[in-house]
Write an enzyme that holds these catalytic residues in place. Structure first.
Site: not given
Length: 350
Positions: A63, A83, A108, A112, A170, A172-173, A208, A236-237, A308
């Site tokens: 990151k 990111a 996860n 960010f 993402s 997660n935001t 993305k 993709t994400n 990843y």
């Protein structure tokens, strides 16, 4: 054997601690160092960038761009770090990373967490790259102008990378994925492209996208990306879908990555390849864990792939294994270049 013992030792720690220890181990010289594995079949070009092979590191592993030199020696053809957001932020409360060992997956909800664009830019500037390095761009959680955040990170870090990726996928935001809508995405990308064009050197700009989009939403994204002449799309994400999972952590909130994402993400990849008529470079991400899954992405329409989560279970020696396996599979199919394989079996996924 040493790598297997190291992976077993890391699993004794909670996942986020283990992640940090893995980066430190790489920086102390542990891990394989074959350099970029290459051959005439493996070499490829995306948006003017030359890759020794099409196997890249996905964003999220490094990151804060703290292990660039070490990761460049593992066998990858290219890296993507981040990111990065304009301001540093701690991310969501811990625990926020979960191993789903039974599923060869992870969930996860980092949010960010990163050191901020200024610090990351200094690290990128100090790095002497031997393979292309890109940066994933994010928006601060408390920002009142998330579209502007992407432009700010480009302005700060753009001079020191080979490509940048706008990440609006993402989960997660909060409300970040809302920026994938046609009008919002057009405005956001227009601003990001203007910031890119103001840099001293032109760098490719990628987008993305999420794997949880409808056919109509994919059509809109393809139309926007094509009309604005983006340099490529990363598909993709992580996903919010939890179908078929066996792990007791399956109910955790966040984005799911790893093997269960492979089929969903590859179908989105093939759809995007069809929508863009194979004319836009695509990078396939999601569930790549061996040469077969990497090759399937390429045959579905990807010019390159990223991974990843598979590193958690197989270690960094996996990268060279995948690259060599790709070469063997292309040779067996009679391909003399990677380009000949790209999209050759797209119809299998539509």
């Amino acid at each position: 054997m040493i790598e297997a013992l190291g992976l077993r030792a890391l699993r004794a720690f909670d996942p986020e601690t283990a992640h940090g220890l893995a980066l430190k181990a790489l920086n102390t010289g542990l891990g394989p160092k074959p350099g970029p594995v290459t051959s005439q079949r493996l070499k490829c070009s995306i948006a003017g960038m030359e890759f020794a092979n099409p196997v890249g590191l996905a964003a999220g592993f490094d990151k804060n761009a703290t292990a660039l030199a070490a990761l460049s020696k593992v066998g990858f053809g290219f890296l993507e770090v981040g990111a990065a957001t304009p301001l540093p932020q701690p991310g969501n409360p811990k625990p926020r990373l979960f191993r789903l060992t039974e599923d060869r997956a992870a969930i996860n909800r980092f949010g960010f967490n990163n050191d901020g664009a200024d610090v990351i830019a200094d690290r990128l500037m100090a790095h002497n790259p031997t393979i292309p390095v890109g940066l994933n761009l994010g928006a601060n959680k408390t920002s009142t102008d998330r579209s502007g955040d992407f432009a700010r990170v480009i302005a700060t870090c753009g001079p020191y990378v080979d490509f940048a990726t706008v990440n609006v996928s993402s989960p997660n935001t909060e409300k970040l994925r809302d920026l994938q809508g046609k009008a919002a995405l057009t405005a956001l990308l227009t601003g990001a492209l203007e910031a890119r064009d103001a840099l001293p050197k032109r760098i490719p700009l990628f987008l993305k996208i999420a794997p949880d989009l409808s056919a109509a939403e994919l059509e809109d994204i393809a139309e926007v990306a094509t009309s604005l002449k983006l340099d490529g799309i990363i598909t993709t994400n992580t996903t919010l879908d939890r179908t078929g999972l066996q792990s007791p952590h399956a109910g955790e909130a966040g984005g799911l990555s790893g093997a269960p994402l492979f089929e969903r993400s590859t179908r989105v990849l093939a759809q995007m390849s069809k929508l863009t008529d194979g004319q836009m470079p695509l990078i396939g991400v999601g569930g790549v864990h061996d040469a077969d899954t990497a090759y399937a992405k390429i045959c579905a329409g990807a010019t390159a792939v990223q991974l990843y989560t598979a590193l958690v279970y197989a270690g960094p020696s996996l990268i060279a294994d995948i690259a060599r396996g790709l070469d063997a599979r292309m040779r067996a199919d009679g391909h003399t270049t990677l380009e000949q394989a790209v999209g050759s079996r797209r119809g299998d996924w539509l």
